[in-house]
Design a protein around this motif. Structure first.
Motif, mmCIF file in Angstrom:
data_model
loop_
_atom_site.group_PDB
_atom_site.id
_atom_site.type_symbol
_atom_site.label_atom_id
_atom_site.label_comp_id
_atom_site.label_asym_id
_atom_site.label_seq_id
_atom_site.Cartn_x
_atom_site.Cartn_y
_atom_site.Cartn_z
ATOM 1 N N MET A 1 30.867 -25.766 -3.475
ATOM 2 C CA MET A 1 31.019 -24.392 -3.941
ATOM 3 C C MET A 1 31.291 -23.461 -2.763
ATOM 4 S SD MET A 1 28.236 -21.724 -5.329
ATOM 5 C CE MET A 1 27.890 -21.374 -3.615
ATOM 6 N N ASN A 2 32.337 -22.653 -2.888
ATOM 7 C CA ASN A 2 32.655 -21.632 -1.894
ATOM 8 C C ASN A 2 32.450 -20.253 -2.493
ATOM 9 O OD1 ASN A 2 33.558 -23.500 0.127
ATOM 10 N ND2 ASN A 2 35.443 -23.763 -1.062
ATOM 11 N N SER A 3 32.251 -19.272 -1.639
ATOM 12 C CA SER A 3 32.089 -17.908 -2.140
ATOM 13 C C SER A 3 32.772 -16.937 -1.193
ATOM 14 C CB SER A 3 30.614 -17.551 -2.289
ATOM 15 O OG SER A 3 29.971 -17.501 -1.041
ATOM 16 N N TYR A 23 33.260 -19.753 -6.304
ATOM 17 C CA TYR A 23 34.320 -20.623 -6.793
ATOM 18 C C TYR A 23 33.802 -22.041 -7.006
ATOM 19 C CZ TYR A 23 37.222 -16.864 -4.874
ATOM 20 O OH TYR A 23 37.787 -15.651 -4.581
ATOM 21 N N PRO A 24 34.351 -22.743 -7.982
ATOM 22 C CA PRO A 24 33.981 -24.153 -8.173
ATOM 23 C C PRO A 24 34.402 -25.003 -6.982
ATOM 24 C CG PRO A 24 35.207 -23.291 -10.066
ATOM 25 C CD PRO A 24 35.333 -22.278 -8.973
ATOM 26 N N ASP A 25 33.768 -26.148 -6.865
ATOM 27 C CA ASP A 25 34.212 -27.121 -5.864
ATOM 28 C C ASP A 25 35.666 -27.496 -6.138
ATOM 29 O OD1 ASP A 25 31.727 -27.152 -4.651
ATOM 30 O OD2 ASP A 25 31.000 -28.817 -5.882
ATOM 31 N N ASN A 26 36.406 -27.746 -5.092
ATOM 32 C CA ASN A 26 37.818 -28.131 -5.207
ATOM 33 C C ASN A 26 38.634 -27.072 -5.940
ATOM 34 O OD1 ASN A 26 37.276 -30.692 -3.968
ATOM 35 N ND2 ASN A 26 36.445 -31.381 -5.943
ATOM 36 N N PHE A 27 38.279 -25.826 -5.741
ATOM 37 C CA PHE A 27 39.009 -24.723 -6.363
ATOM 38 C C PHE A 27 40.485 -24.780 -5.987
ATOM 39 C CE2 PHE A 27 40.735 -20.411 -5.920
ATOM 40 C CZ PHE A 27 40.613 -19.965 -7.229
ATOM 41 N N LYS A 56 25.470 -19.511 -8.533
ATOM 42 C CA LYS A 56 25.690 -20.789 -7.854
ATOM 43 C C LYS A 56 25.734 -21.941 -8.849
ATOM 44 C CE LYS A 56 23.624 -23.801 -4.338
ATOM 45 N NZ LYS A 56 22.498 -23.957 -3.382
ATOM 46 N N GLN A 60 29.006 -24.342 -9.641
ATOM 47 C CA GLN A 60 28.930 -25.795 -9.490
ATOM 48 C C GLN A 60 29.319 -26.507 -10.777
ATOM 49 O OE1 GLN A 60 24.858 -26.086 -8.103
ATOM 50 N NE2 GLN A 60 25.475 -26.134 -5.953
#
Length: 311
Positions: A1-3, A23-27, A56, A60
């Motif tokens: 997860m990125n933000s 953002y979801p993983d692998n956005f 969060k 995810q």
């Protein structure tokens, strides 16, 4: 997860809003995603439960999440500071949706809202008129107007309104603003003062210790400009205007702030909703649902299938 921390503004507001986009993983910026607007409690900020816990968890699970600071609070703009204005809080939600739909990776037909405590009631109220919200979840929701008319005013709302009017006149004549701190400075002081009622003590444990303390989360309120809270009802017109699916999640360990009662009320009144669900969790209190692992996991076990069904 990125933000990412962002600010946004639109044509009908005069100050910037601060938000955390998770953002979801692998956005992938070339794809489109279901999106959730996450609303923080009264006296809170985006870095606390709305972003760090539920934001969060939702990111995810594959959602884009926008957790924002209310106007006049946290890192968002607007003067005077520490103002809690229910109508503005609800308008902030629409502004967050405006920001969301301006991005090509947001699916404008798959936007939901969640909120915690006062934020839970605000997101439900927003859904009455904001039909871009396709589903809403109130996590331990508190109708702030009801709480101010009752416990926060010691069941003397007219007396408090008179005091607010007098203070506003004093301030209009150039005197200093009256900003009230709403909680004791620590759980130890709360105990010394006899403030051991469940919600008051647990609020202090969350907001006044490293557990939940955050620079942007100010448990303060500008007293003189809070009159509109006392005439506001988060659940007015619910029977006719709340058509979207709605879920309320409440703990059965009841406290004075009234989330258990308010969550039940929404469920009972949301007769026009396409899908209304009430989740009652045994042995769990209002502030357990802010950040404690087991209560949050239990809540998310209901929230995720609900959102998946309706987005």
């Amino acid at each position: 997860m990125n933000s990412q921390h962002v600010t946004f503004q639109n044509h009908n507001m005069n100050w910037p809003m601060a938000a955390q986009v998770l953002y979801p993983d692998n956005f992938d910026n070339n794809l489109i995603y279901p999106t959730v607007i996450s609303v923080h409690p009264f006296g809170s900020c985006k870095e606390q439960t709305s972003g760090a816990i539920y934001g969060k968890a939702l990111a995810q699970a594959g959602y884009v999440v926008i957790a924002f600071d209310a106007s006049f609070q946290g890192e968002s703009g607007g003067l005077p500071r520490y103002l809690e204005d229910p109508s503005q809080r609800v308008e902030d939600i629409s502004r967050a949706i405006d920001y969301a739909v301006s991005h090509p990776f947001v699916d404008s037909n798959r936007i939901a809202g969640i909120g915690v405590c006062g934020g839970g009631a605000y997101i439900i109220n927003a859904a009455l008129t904001e039909k871009r919200l396709k589903a809403v979840v109130g996590i331990t929701p508190v109708n702030l107007g009801r709480l101010f008319r009752e416990g926060f005013s010691e069941y003397n709302p007219l007396g408090v309104l008179t005091a607010m009017a007098d203070q506003r006149t004093i301030e209009a004549k150039g005197e200093a603003l009256q900003v009230n701190e709403l909680l004791p400075p620590s759980p130890t002081v709360a105990t010394e003062l006899g403030l051991t009622e469940r919600d008051v003590y647990e609020a202090t444990d969350y907001y006044k210790t490293p557990r939940g303390q955050s620079k942007g989360g100010a448990t303060k309120m500008l007293f003189s400009n809070a009159q509109r809270i006392l005439s506001w009802d988060a659940f007015a017109f619910t029977e006719t205007l709340l058509t979207q699916p709605v879920m309320t999640v409440i703990g059965k360990n009841i406290g004075a702030f009234g989330a258990y009662r308010d969550g039940q009320e929404v469920y009972g009144r949301a007769t026009a909703s396409k899908d209304r669900q009430l989740v009652e969790l045994d042995g769990i209190s209002h502030y357990d649902l802010y950040d404690k692992d087991e209560p949050v996991t239990l809540a998310m076990a209901h929230i995720l299938p609900f959102l998946e069904k309706h987005l």
